[in-house]
Structures are given as C-alpha cells and as structure tokens.
Design a protein around this motif. Sequence first.
Motif, PDB file in Angstrom:
ATOM      1  N   PRO A 180       0.881  -1.272  -0.076  1.00 50.83           N
ATOM      2  CA  PRO A 180       0.285   0.076  -0.031  1.00 50.83           C
ATOM      3  C   PRO A 180       0.646   1.318  -0.265  1.00 50.83           C
ATOM      4  N   LEU A 181       0.395   2.456  -0.789  1.00 44.66           N
ATOM      5  CA  LEU A 181       1.110   3.439  -0.677  1.00 44.66           C
ATOM      6  C   LEU A 181       0.740   4.404   0.445  1.00 44.66           C
ATOM      7  N   PRO A 182       1.830   4.900   0.882  1.00 48.46           N
ATOM      8  CA  PRO A 182       1.463   5.949   2.183  1.00 48.46           C
ATOM      9  C   PRO A 182       0.493   7.036   1.710  1.00 48.46           C
ATOM     10  N   LYS A 183      -0.346   7.461   2.429  1.00 48.05           N
ATOM     11  CA  LYS A 183      -0.961   8.810   1.985  1.00 48.05           C
ATOM     12  C   LYS A 183       0.006   9.884   2.089  1.00 48.05           C
ATOM     13  N   GLY A 184      -0.383  10.814   1.135  1.00 43.89           N
ATOM     14  CA  GLY A 184       0.315  11.983   1.012  1.00 43.89           C
ATOM     15  C   GLY A 184       0.591  12.489  -0.721  1.00 43.89           C
ATOM     16  N   ILE A 220      10.639  14.114 -24.600  1.00 49.47           N
ATOM     17  CA  ILE A 220       9.302  14.399 -23.875  1.00 49.47           C
ATOM     18  C   ILE A 220       9.491  14.401 -22.399  1.00 49.47           C
ATOM     19  N   CYS A 221       8.812  15.338 -21.531  1.00 50.27           N
ATOM     20  CA  CYS A 221       8.930  15.281 -20.003  1.00 50.27           C
ATOM     21  C   CYS A 221       7.580  15.747 -19.464  1.00 50.27           C
ATOM     22  N   LEU A 222       7.242  14.723 -18.626  1.00 50.26           N
ATOM     23  CA  LEU A 222       5.978  14.820 -18.030  1.00 50.26           C
ATOM     24  C   LEU A 222       6.144  14.824 -16.566  1.00 50.26           C
ATOM     25  N   ASN A 223       5.159  15.835 -15.954  1.00 48.55           N
ATOM     26  CA  ASN A 223       5.159  15.937 -14.303  1.00 48.55           C
ATOM     27  C   ASN A 223       3.913  15.371 -13.896  1.00 48.55           C
ATOM     28  N   PHE A 224       3.815  14.252 -13.203  1.00 50.88           N
ATOM     29  CA  PHE A 224       2.598  13.991 -12.866  1.00 50.88           C
ATOM     30  C   PHE A 224       2.653  14.212 -11.080  1.00 50.88           C
ATOM     31  N   THR A 225       1.482  14.345 -10.891  1.00 54.84           N
ATOM     32  CA  THR A 225       0.917  14.662  -9.298  1.00 54.84           C
ATOM     33  C   THR A 225      -0.008  13.677  -8.866  1.00 54.84           C
ATOM     34  N   MET A 226       0.336  13.020  -7.745  1.00 55.32           N
ATOM     35  CA  MET A 226      -0.668  11.863  -7.370  1.00 55.32           C
ATOM     36  C   MET A 226      -0.611  12.105  -5.864  1.00 55.32           C
ATOM     37  N   ILE A 227      -1.951  12.251  -5.559  1.00 54.69           N
ATOM     38  CA  ILE A 227      -2.368  12.394  -4.071  1.00 54.69           C
ATOM     39  C   ILE A 227      -3.155  11.250  -3.767  1.00 54.69           C
ATOM     40  N   VAL A 228      -2.630  10.269  -2.716  1.00 56.51           N
ATOM     41  CA  VAL A 228      -3.006   9.339  -2.206  1.00 56.51           C
ATOM     42  C   VAL A 228      -3.649   9.772  -0.848  1.00 56.51           C
ATOM     43  N   LYS A 229      -4.862   9.350  -0.762  1.00 56.70           N
ATOM     44  CA  LYS A 229      -5.601   9.958   0.444  1.00 56.70           C
ATOM     45  C   LYS A 229      -6.016   8.827   1.391  1.00 56.70           C
TER      46      LYS A 229
END
Length: 150
Positions: free
Chosen positions: A118-122, A141-150
């Motif tokens: 499991p991914l830690p929340k954050g 190519i360059c991509l900046n992903f934002t992931m928020i795990v609740k």
Amino acid sequence: MFGLLFFILFTPGVSEFLCASPDLELSYTFCDSTDHVFKFNVTPCSTVNTIWKAALTWIPRSDITFFKAVFNVWYDGGEALHWRQVLCSGADDEYSVCGMLKGETIARDFDIKGLRIPLPKGNYSIILRGFSDDSENNMAICLNFTMIVK
C-alpha cells in the motif's frame, strides 16, 4: 472569452486531469515548453488494485531508434525512487514503439504492474523524462505527474 479558454486549455504546462476517486487523485503537466500530441489515461482510479490499465497515444517529434526513460518519484518532499532504463537501443528491442518514425502515431494499451505494498497517504510528484540519446541531452518528452493518495 472563448479565445482565453482555448489558450488556457491548450497551452503547454496546463494540467491534464487523469482521475479522482475516494483514495486517489492523478494529473499531469508537460515540464517542457514544446507542444506535444500526447494523451495518457489509467483505469481504475484506485490504489487498491495492483494492476492499472493504461492507454497511451503519442506522436513523437523524432524517430524512436534510441529511447531512454528517466523516472523520479518524490514523496512529501524527499526523493523516493530514481530509475533510468534504455528502452530502445536499435538492436533486439522488446517494445513495439521502438523503431517508430517521426510523425507516426503510437497508440498502445498496456498494464502498469508493481504496486505490491500500500502507498502511504500523501503527495507524490513524479517526473518522467524521455531522451533520444544516451547522454540525456536530447529530451523527447517530459511529464510531471501529481498523485495524491488519500
């Protein structure tokens, strides 16, 4: 007003919202200033499953005879992962995108595996850069992903 909305939606750096669920939010932006014909999608939008189905559509601006991916993940401000891999070298390439020519459309569906714990929340910040040379001077190519795990 329509012109301003069109400018905001199609300007490089504007966020592309991928998905939101009770446990996850995911979006990306381009981290370089050039225009891209690129679309990426993942399902399901959840951290509960260990396999995501991904769909990629991309028209590269150069031939893909050599391609190196560099993947960095930061979690709450600290670097959590650094991975670099040559995906296409011109000889015995295992990926179907290797050998694609400039202007050809790459449209592929694939699985993203590997979420075994499991991914830690954050908040996660993920930078994915692709280079057309081993010295990492020619960024494709360059991509900046934002992931928020609740």
